[in-house]
Scaffold this active site. Sequence first.
Site, PDB file in Angstrom:
ATOM      1  CE  LYS A 238      -4.286  -1.889   1.807  1.00  0.00           C
ATOM      2  NZ  LYS A 238      -5.218  -2.003   2.929  1.00  0.00           N
ATOM      3  NE  ARG A 273      -7.182  -8.467   1.989  1.00  0.00           N
ATOM      4  CZ  ARG A 273      -6.876  -7.683   0.957  1.00  0.00           C
ATOM      5  NH1 ARG A 273      -5.886  -6.829   1.044  1.00  0.00           N
ATOM      6  NH2 ARG A 273      -7.556  -7.772  -0.167  1.00  0.00           N
TER       7      ARG A 273
HETATM    8  C1  7PJ Z   1      -7.889  -4.579   2.925  1.00  0.00           C
HETATM    9  C2  7PJ Z   1      -8.924  -5.452   2.646  1.00  0.00           C
HETATM   10  C3  7PJ Z   1      -7.437  -4.452   4.267  1.00  0.00           C
HETATM   11  C4  7PJ Z   1      -9.092  -6.081   4.861  1.00  0.00           C
HETATM   12  C5  7PJ Z   1      -8.321  -4.490   0.828  1.00  0.00           C
HETATM   13  C6  7PJ Z   1      -5.612  -3.631  -1.078  1.00  0.00           C
HETATM   14  C7  7PJ Z   1      -6.931  -2.959  -1.096  1.00  0.00           C
HETATM   15  N1  7PJ Z   1      -9.536  -6.212   3.603  1.00  0.00           N
HETATM   16  N2  7PJ Z   1      -9.199  -5.381   1.328  1.00  0.00           N
HETATM   17  N3  7PJ Z   1      -8.083  -5.226   5.198  1.00  0.00           N
HETATM   18  N4  7PJ Z   1      -7.509  -3.994   1.760  1.00  0.00           N
HETATM   19  N5  7PJ Z   1      -9.660  -6.805   5.828  1.00  0.00           N
HETATM   20  O1  7PJ Z   1      -5.445  -4.833  -0.883  1.00  0.00           O
HETATM   21  O2  7PJ Z   1      -4.627  -2.866  -1.306  1.00  0.00           O
HETATM   22  O3  7PJ Z   1      -6.542  -3.680   4.615  1.00  0.00           O
HETATM   23  S1  7PJ Z   1      -8.312  -4.072  -0.866  1.00  0.00           S
END
Ligand code: 7PJ
Length: 303
Positions: A238, A273
């Site tokens: 990010k 994640r």
């Molecule tokens: C996140 C997500 C996060 C959770 C995305 C990306 C954008 N779900 N979905 N936490 N980010 N739980 O992956 O850059 O930070 S989409």
Amino acid sequence: MFAILPRALPEPLQCGRFTLTFDRPRVMGILNVTPDSFSDGGRFVSRDDALRQAEQMLRDGVDIIDIGGESTRPGAPPVPVEEELARVIPIVEALRDVGVPLSVDTYKPEVMRAALAAGADLINDVWGFRREGAIEAVRASACGLCVMHMHGEPQTMQQSVPEYQDVVADVRTFLTGRVDALMQAGIVKARISVDPGFGFGKSTLEHNYALLAHLADIAPRVAPGIESFPILAGMSRKGMLGKVTGRATPAARVAASVAGAVCAAQRGAAIVRVHDVAETVDAMKVWAAVRDASGRATDRSTY
Ligand code: 7PJ
């Protein structure tokens, strides 16, 4: 002063067919099935590509696969529900017996219901189950939930500029309210994990790093004795990592992402994640080895 290190291991997360324990941080691999995903450039659009990518994650030791059919990148066009279903559901069906929990990243109740019917174990909602019908869609199943913080209301968040008195306390208050609502709807605590939502309307770099520095402190406080909700941290590739490293492209942020995951683990994250599963799994193994050598390896109630 905030405590940097959490006192206890996160409690297990009930997650559909699985119960995830957190004796070590779990690695959630991101499987985008979106042609407009910012960091993969749409490489995993086709079903076969997505399945190949999932197989690689499994070889790399992934603990959870998070399937997403709509990019939540700022400015990304919303995907009609039929299109999201067409992207996501065949992947859930194809992967349902691979042996790890399947998560679906969606805020649409229709997609939640279809994903659960197809065998998904966890619903990951960047809107924190605030959309009409979202709580209802997950209530009757045994799925896990990831409740993410995002500033504002679904309808207005693009226009409103977030202002935080104290970003950590504000995120905790928000998550406490959402967890209260979920538990009042009859969803048991053991199904719920929480997430500060790095990069989602945090407005400044300082906000994002304050949340990382004090990650354990975002845990909701719904009632005395109910406190250790598993925390999910999603920083992978990010902008907050790009800003401090000067790496303009998401793909160049792998080392930064691994560093972020290690910092999150150190501050009590139960799940990280990530896009880069192999690298992060290695990093988590090293982190856990250091923790276990810290003189308290036989007392797993503390790090
Ligand atoms: C996140 C997500 C996060 C959770 C995305 C990306 C954008 N779900 N979905 N936490 N980010 N739980 O992956 O850059 O930070 S989409």
